[in-house]
Enzyme design. Structure first.
Site, PDB file in Angstrom:
ATOM      1  CE  LYS A   1      -3.891  -1.881   2.712  1.00 33.70           C
ATOM      2  NZ  LYS A   1      -4.949  -1.685   1.703  1.00 33.70           N
TER       3      LYS A   1
ATOM      4  NE  ARG B   1     -10.809 -10.126  -1.640  1.00 35.48           N
ATOM      5  CZ  ARG B   1     -11.151  -9.216  -2.536  1.00 35.48           C
ATOM      6  NH1 ARG B   1     -11.476  -9.576  -3.764  1.00 35.48           N
ATOM      7  NH2 ARG B   1     -11.186  -7.950  -2.215  1.00 35.48           N
TER       8      ARG B   1
HETATM    9  N1  BES Z   1      -8.091  -3.878   4.557  1.00 35.14           N
HETATM   10  C1  BES Z   1      -8.282  -3.460   3.226  1.00 35.14           C
HETATM   11  C2  BES Z   1      -9.612  -2.742   3.013  1.00 35.14           C
HETATM   12  C3  BES Z   1      -9.734  -1.401   3.685  1.00 35.14           C
HETATM   13  C4  BES Z   1      -9.378  -0.254   3.006  1.00 35.14           C
HETATM   14  C5  BES Z   1     -10.265  -1.301   4.941  1.00 35.14           C
HETATM   15  C6  BES Z   1      -9.524   0.972   3.627  1.00 35.14           C
HETATM   16  C7  BES Z   1     -10.401  -0.076   5.556  1.00 35.14           C
HETATM   17  C8  BES Z   1     -10.034   1.066   4.898  1.00 35.14           C
HETATM   18  C9  BES Z   1      -8.252  -4.674   2.291  1.00 35.14           C
HETATM   19  O1  BES Z   1      -7.441  -5.715   2.703  1.00 35.14           O
HETATM   20  C10 BES Z   1      -7.750  -4.204   0.986  1.00 35.14           C
HETATM   21  O2  BES Z   1      -6.629  -3.819   0.907  1.00 35.14           O
HETATM   22  N2  BES Z   1      -8.601  -4.255  -0.013  1.00 35.14           N
HETATM   23  C11 BES Z   1      -8.257  -3.820  -1.325  1.00 35.14           C
HETATM   24  C12 BES Z   1      -8.772  -4.828  -2.293  1.00 35.14           C
HETATM   25  C13 BES Z   1      -8.239  -4.644  -3.674  1.00 35.14           C
HETATM   26  C14 BES Z   1      -6.759  -4.969  -3.728  1.00 35.14           C
HETATM   27  C15 BES Z   1      -8.999  -5.554  -4.609  1.00 35.14           C
HETATM   28  C16 BES Z   1      -8.925  -2.464  -1.530  1.00 35.14           C
HETATM   29  O3  BES Z   1     -10.025  -2.258  -1.051  1.00 35.14           O
HETATM   30  O4  BES Z   1      -8.302  -1.612  -2.154  1.00 35.14           O
HETATM   31 MN    MN Z   2      -5.437  -5.476   2.033  1.00 32.05          MN
END
Ligand code: BES
Ligand code: MN
Ligand code: ZN
Length: 505
Positions: A281, A355
């Site tokens: 990230k 997931r």
């Molecule tokens: N933990 C994150 C989702 C999240 C984002 C929670 C912001 C709270 C605040 C999750 O693991 C994630 O990174 N999801 C990605 C999925 C994508 C790579 C398909 C996302 O939402 O960007």
């Molecule tokens: Mn994630």
């Protein structure tokens, strides 16, 4: 950190002069003074009634007015809290009134206060319940996390430390509050573990926290990497393999009803820190990912709540605890893993890790506990925040009855949600060219739905299942009456209500 735990006292005409810094009165839109308020008003020459009649005080629900009293009153402040239209008052309203009072009292720098919970004529909520709910609101509203402040001065901290609630229904208020207190304790515990930074709450320490819950009568089983390898839980293990902390699966069971052979199951995403892994990230805001274990925090707090109030339910909580780190041993984009139920997954993005964790945790819950219903909670997608903002969780379910049960429980406790669709057109988005499925959609669109479709592929035999995407609601940037900004504990009161309404007895 420790919230204020209110005490209760009988209501009588002298309560108002109890030795506290302030007295709080609830005033309905009719602006009628109850006996205590009238007595106090008389003592100070009518300044309270003048204030109530003034335009400064509307008496609308959660409006407030504080009156600085003369010496003769024997108490420094009267805090008036509007309750609005009496017929519309619900249990949640009384909780908010309690929380609102806490906020006002801290603004006045009061150290102690008496809340006069004179019965408000309400068809829905009786006098004892009113006082108890105010008390619950006090506990939820006074929570704040101050563990790591070492140099704060007294005048920078909340002033209020003591609240007494005066009620005409003392016994029933105390009985009702005893149960509500266990729930508020559980919500605040959930808030604590979600707020803790990831160097303190990680898979190993969170599993240890779970172990402590045996004191409530829960059975707590912790599986480590070796046990999970034996079970083939490679989807979960792949996420944690770049971390120095050992991945854990924790199973908390509450057998509060011998007649229920099949439990209800709650499954939580417990990514104690989500860097994204090799699909790392961006730096800005990454610290928020300490609360990526929010789903498991809720499940753990819920199990504490059910056990501590001795709910007549057979419930099991399963939380998958991992840390998603980039490292020489971390999983790579394109890796293919085989989940415990035998399905293969192409990990196209290591940041879509929740997931993967849930796939094996959902499998475990079904395989070993044969639940009659499963609800999972996860801070699963950023996309749910785009869709719904931070006021509602996203609800996905294969069962309309469960959708209705959840939506009505949500209304009662004020933890709202909105249902989104599932469907074949979304499901085919996660078909992979090399494995049974891929962990992100082929297109960027409908990201929360494709995530939910992924989870649904791990639900067997049409077991009633609901998935709550709590990414937008687990943490709040704004304070409300019963929740300071920060970890909200969203879901504990909701699921406790759901269980109480439909899964006990
Ligand atoms: N933990 C994150 C989702 C999240 C984002 C929670 C912001 C709270 C605040 C999750 O693991 C994630 O990174 N999801 C990605 C999925 C994508 C790579 C398909 C996302 O939402 O960007
Ligand atoms: Mn994630
Ligand atoms: Zn995540």
């Amino acid at each position: 950190m420790t919230p204020i735990i209110p005490t209760f006292a009988p209501l009588n005409a002298t309560t108002a002069s109890t030795k506290t810094d302030a007295v709080v009165f609830m005033v309905s839109s009719a602006k009628k003074l109850d006996a205590d308020l009238a007595a106090l008003d008389k003592k100070c020459g009518g300044i309270i009634s003048t204030a109530i009649d003034s335009a400064a005080f509307t008496a609308k629900k959660l409006s407030t007015l504080s009156v600085h009293l003369p010496k003769a009153a024997g108490v420094a402040f009267a805090v008036l809290v509007g309750v609005g239209e009496v017929d519309k008052l619900t249990t949640l309203c009384f909780e908010k009134l309690g929380g609102k009072a806490v906020g006002e009292l801290n603004k006045l720098r009061a150290k102690s206060a008496t809340i006069i919970a004179a019965e408000i004529k309400s068809k829905k909520v009786n006098a004892g319940e009113q006082a108890a709910r105010i008390g619950s609101g006090v506990m939820l509203g006074s929570y704040y996390f101050d563990k790591y402040f070492t140099t704060k001065k007294e005048d920078e901290k909340p002033s209020l430390t003591k609240i007494n609630i005066a009620t005409s229904a003392l016994k029933s208020a105390q009985v009702a509050f005893a149960e509500l207190k266990t729930l508020a304790d559980a919500v605040n515990f959930t808030r604590d573990i979600i707020t803790e930074p990831a160097n303190v709450i990680h898979p190993e320490s969170l599993a240890a926290e779970c172990k402590k819950l045996t004191k409530y009568g829960l059975t707590v089983k912790v599986l480590g990497v070796a046990e999970m390898q034996k079970l083939g839980m490679n989807a979960l293990l792949g996420v944690g393999q770049g971390s120095t902390k050992e991945s854990k699966l924790v199973v908390l069971e509450w057998k509060g009803n011998a007649k229920q052979k099949q439990p209800v199951a709650f499954v939580g995403k417990g990514v104690c820190f989500d860097t994204g892994g090799i699909s790392i990230k961006p730096a800005g805001g990454m610290e928020e990912m300490k609360w990526d274990m929010g789903g498991s925090g809720v499940v753990i707090g819920l199990m504490q709540a059910l056990a501590s109030r001795k709910a007549k339910v057979h419930a099991v909580g399963v939380v998958g605890l991992v840390e998603n780190m980039p490292d020489g041993n971390a999983q790579r984009p394109g890796d293919v893993v085989k989940s415990a139920d035998g399905q293969t997954i192409e990990v196209l993005n290591t940041d879509a890790e929740g997931r993967l964790v849930l796939a094996d945790a959902l499998w475990y819950a079904q395989k070993f506990h044969k639940p009659k219903m499963i609800i999972d909670l996860a801070t699963l997608t950023g996309a749910i925040i785009v869709a719904l903002g931070s006021s509602r969780a996203g609800l996905f379910t294969n069962n309309d009855a469960l959708a209705n049960q959840l939506t009505s429980a949500a209304e009662v406790v004020g933890e709202p949600m909105w249902r989104l669709p599932l469907g074949e057109e979304y499901d085919k988005q996660i078909n992979s060219d090399i494995a049974d499925m891929q962990n992100i959609g082929r297109e960027r669109e409908a990201g929360s739905i494709t995530a939910a479709q992924f989870l649904q592929r791990f639900i067997k035999n049409e077991t009633p299942w609901a998935h709550l995407d709590i990414a937008g609601v687990a943490w709040s940037k704004k304070s409300t009456e019963i929740c300071a900004k920060g970890a909200t504990g969203y879901g504990v009161r909701l699921l406790n209500q759901l269980v109480a309404d439909h899964y006990e007895a």
